[in-house]
Design a protein around this motif. Structure first.
Motif, PDB file in Angstrom:
ATOM      1  N   UNK A   1      68.901  20.497 118.737  1.00  0.00           N
ATOM      2  CA  UNK A   1      68.891  18.859 117.298  1.00  0.00           C
ATOM      3  C   UNK A   1      69.524  17.859 117.943  1.00  0.00           C
ATOM      4  N   UNK A   2      68.174  16.410 118.006  1.00  0.00           N
ATOM      5  CA  UNK A   2      68.722  15.336 118.696  1.00  0.00           C
ATOM      6  C   UNK A   2      69.949  14.517 117.904  1.00  0.00           C
ATOM      7  N   UNK A   3      70.015  13.604 118.363  1.00  0.00           N
ATOM      8  CA  UNK A   3      71.520  13.304 118.257  1.00  0.00           C
ATOM      9  C   UNK A   3      71.271  12.459 116.820  1.00  0.00           C
ATOM     10  N   UNK A   4      70.201  12.273 116.552  1.00  0.00           N
ATOM     11  CA  UNK A   4      69.705  10.844 115.505  1.00  0.00           C
ATOM     12  C   UNK A   4      69.985  12.234 113.663  1.00  0.00           C
ATOM     13  N   UNK A   5      70.109  13.355 113.934  1.00  0.00           N
ATOM     14  CA  UNK A   5      70.312  14.419 113.342  1.00  0.00           C
ATOM     15  C   UNK A   5      71.701  14.765 112.151  1.00  0.00           C
TER      16      UNK A   5
END
Length: 257
Positions: free
Chosen positions: A101-105
């Motif tokens: 999962x990307x960091x912004x999630x």
């Protein structure tokens, strides 16, 4: 006709799974990465072949003796094997996707609150005791931490004699999540092996007690993806104590060097 449940693989299927590493080639035996991949593929083949072999046996018997076949019994047994196949494939996909999962999630969360939410949603075979310090802030993907804790609880509850203990506290610049049981524990020689995919110990290889052996591997991948670590040690209660350490996102109560 009574249909066998097919929980153990047949001879040809077992031989195929056991011979998989040899067929991958002697040239790669000195490569640690290739060796790990070979063990993973052999484990996956073994786990998938078991329910597949059961399905084939049951369906072949039903085809040979249709009049004697109890249809409802056949359907029940084959559906159980299908459920097992789905669980294995789902766990394999989770292992591959863990931590992607990307960091912004990720979001700031109170680790103690996450633990309470997971524990309260479960039906426990043995009591789960909590020793949680509130306000231990971490930056996480909620559902991945839920999965990590769920896998640790599944493992602890399978082996506990009378109770499981879950602890959350700050230690230095890390949040520490520990899950302990009062079972028979794990030999120190096996402390690293339990995190390998399909790395169940001999005593827990029974289909009725454990899953395909991916839970702790998934927990390890999730911990590492969050910049943390996971380890096992002896629990004061006499069993195993799994310890996850994640980076703190801010000041926490009781912080100590």
């Amino acid at each position: 006709m009574s249909v066998a449940q097919g929980e153990d693989e047949t001879g040809p299927a077992r031989d195929a799974a056991e011979s998989t590493p040899d067929r991958l080639g002697d040239a790669r035996r000195s490569d640690p990465t290739a060796d790990r991949q070979r063990r993973f593929l052999a484990g996956a083949a073994h786990e998938l072949l078991t329910p597949l072999a059961g399905l084939r046996t049951q369906l072949e018997e039903a085809g040979l003796h249709p009049v004697e076949t109890d249809l409802s019994e056949l359907v029940g047994h084959t559906l159980r094997d299908v459920d097992r196949l789905q669980a294995i494939v789902s766990d394999l996909l989770t292992l591959v996707k863990a931590g992607t999962k990307p960091a912004h999630e990720r979001r700031p969360a109170d680790l103690a609150e996450l633990v309470r939410a997971v524990v309260s949603s479960r039906t426990a075979r043995v009591p789960v005791l909590l020793n949680l310090i509130p306000g231990v802030a971490v930056h996480v993907v909620d559902h991945e931490i839920h999965r990590l804790l769920g896998d640790l609880l599944n493992n602890a509850q399978r082996h506990a004699r009378s109770r499981v203990l879950v602890e959350v506290r700050p230690v230095g610049d890390r949040a520490e999540l520990a899950v302990s049981d009062d079972g028979s524990g794990i030999a120190e020689a096996d402390w690293e092996r339990v995190f390998e995919p399909f790395g169940r110990l001999d005593e827990s290889r029974s289909r009725c007690r454990g899953g395909p052996g991916l839970g702790l591997a998934i927990a390890g991948e999730i911990a590492r993806a969050h910049g943390g670590t996971i380890a096992v040690e002896n629990a004061p209660e006499g069993g195993a104590r799994f310890v996850v350490r994640l980076p703190l996102t801010g000041p926490s109560p009781g912080l100590r060097p």
